[in-house]
Write an enzyme that holds these catalytic residues in place. Structure first.
Site: not given
Ligand code: ADP
Ligand code: ADP
Ligand code: ZN
Length: 215
Positions: A16, A92, A126, A159, A170
């Site tokens: 995302k 979420r 990541r 992170r 998660r």
């Molecule tokens: P999200 O915001 O949904 O948690 P991220 O965009 O941070 O996801 O992506 C999670 C990890 O996967 C990052 O380290 C990113 O570089 C990697 N990543 C993102 N898209 C792809 C893909 N299409 N194929 C392989 N790795 C990816």
């Molecule tokens: P990812 O998509 O990689 O899981 P985020 O950066 O979106 O991670 O979220 C990290 C943390 O922030 C989540 O595990 C949660 O604790 C909190 N968080 C983020 N967005 C929300 C939401 N919409 N509602 C509740 N908690 C949230």
């Protein structure tokens, strides 16, 4: 026409953040992400809400959701201040989806689909830029120089919640709360599912086409 309102859904690690950056550039909209907003305010005092914990930090480090009252307020303020937006990391759970529905209208709801094992590999590998927030992956999207951001030269860090144990929690929390969110949007004209397991460029091609069709 006003700028598009785009929602990106998908489990942690689906891509995302990576794709939101491209959407923000291509469609000239603001990237609104609750994860970054909460990380920037981890020690915000929420004790007046009388919740289990007094700051977002405790929830985040355990991989649990931060309570709706805190997150809804952050999103409301951010959307009021944006013309168009790409929203990521919210809603979420079903209550957040219903709240969002009461404050804005969506043109595109894109859901990125990726298998659990791939998500664990992506999240544990990541790395993020400490300065500009750009995303990297030690294997799938490495920077040119080890530990250094290509965009700004900042330091790449892991992170605190990207350890295997917290990642699995998660993903469990996502399964439990966020599937009803996808069901909430499924069937709407704005809704589209994208195969998120392709390369980032292939995901982007599908996503861009799906957005263009709807705005
Ligand atoms: P999200 O915001 O949904 O948690 P991220 O965009 O941070 O996801 O992506 C999670 C990890 O996967 C990052 O380290 C990113 O570089 C990697 N990543 C993102 N898209 C792809 C893909 N299409 N194929 C392989 N790795 C990816
Ligand atoms: P990812 O998509 O990689 O899981 P985020 O950066 O979106 O991670 O979220 C990290 C943390 O922030 C989540 O595990 C949660 O604790 C909190 N968080 C983020 N967005 C929300 C939401 N919409 N509602 C509740 N908690 C949230
Ligand atoms: Zn950077």
């Amino acid at each position: 026409m006003s700028q598009p309102h785009i929602l990106l859904l998908g489990p942690p690690g689906a891509g995302k953040g990576t794709q939101s950056k491209r959407i923000a550039d291509r469609f000239d909209v603001e990237h609104v992400t609750t994860g970054d907003a909460l990380r920037a305010n981890k020690d915000m005092d929420i004790s007046d809400l009388d919740l289990e914990h007094d700051t977002p930090r405790e929830y985040m480090e355990a991989g649990e959701l931060v309570p709706d009252a805190v997150v809804n307020e952050i999103v409301k303020t951010a959307l009021e201040n944006a013309d168009g937006y790409v929203l990521d990391g919210y809603p979420r759970n079903l209550d957040q989806a219903e709240y969002l529905d009461s404050i804005t209208e969506l043109d595109v709801v894109a859901s990125l689909d990726v298998s659990t094992e791939e998500l664990v590999d992506r999240l544990t590998g990541r790395r993020v830029c400490d300065d500009c927030g750009a995303n990297y992956h030690v294997e799938f999207a490495p920077p040119e120089a080890d530990g250094v951001c290509d965009d700004c030269g900042g330091e790449l860090v892991q992170r605190e919640d990207d350890t295997e144990e917290t990642v699995r929690e998660r993903l469990r929390v996502f399964e439990e709360n966020t599937q009803p969110v996808i069901d909430f949007y499924e069937g709407e004209e704005a809704f589209v599912t994208i195969d998120g397991e392709q390369t980032p460029d292939e995901v982007w091609a599908d996503l861009e086409a799906a957005i263009e069709k709807r705005v």
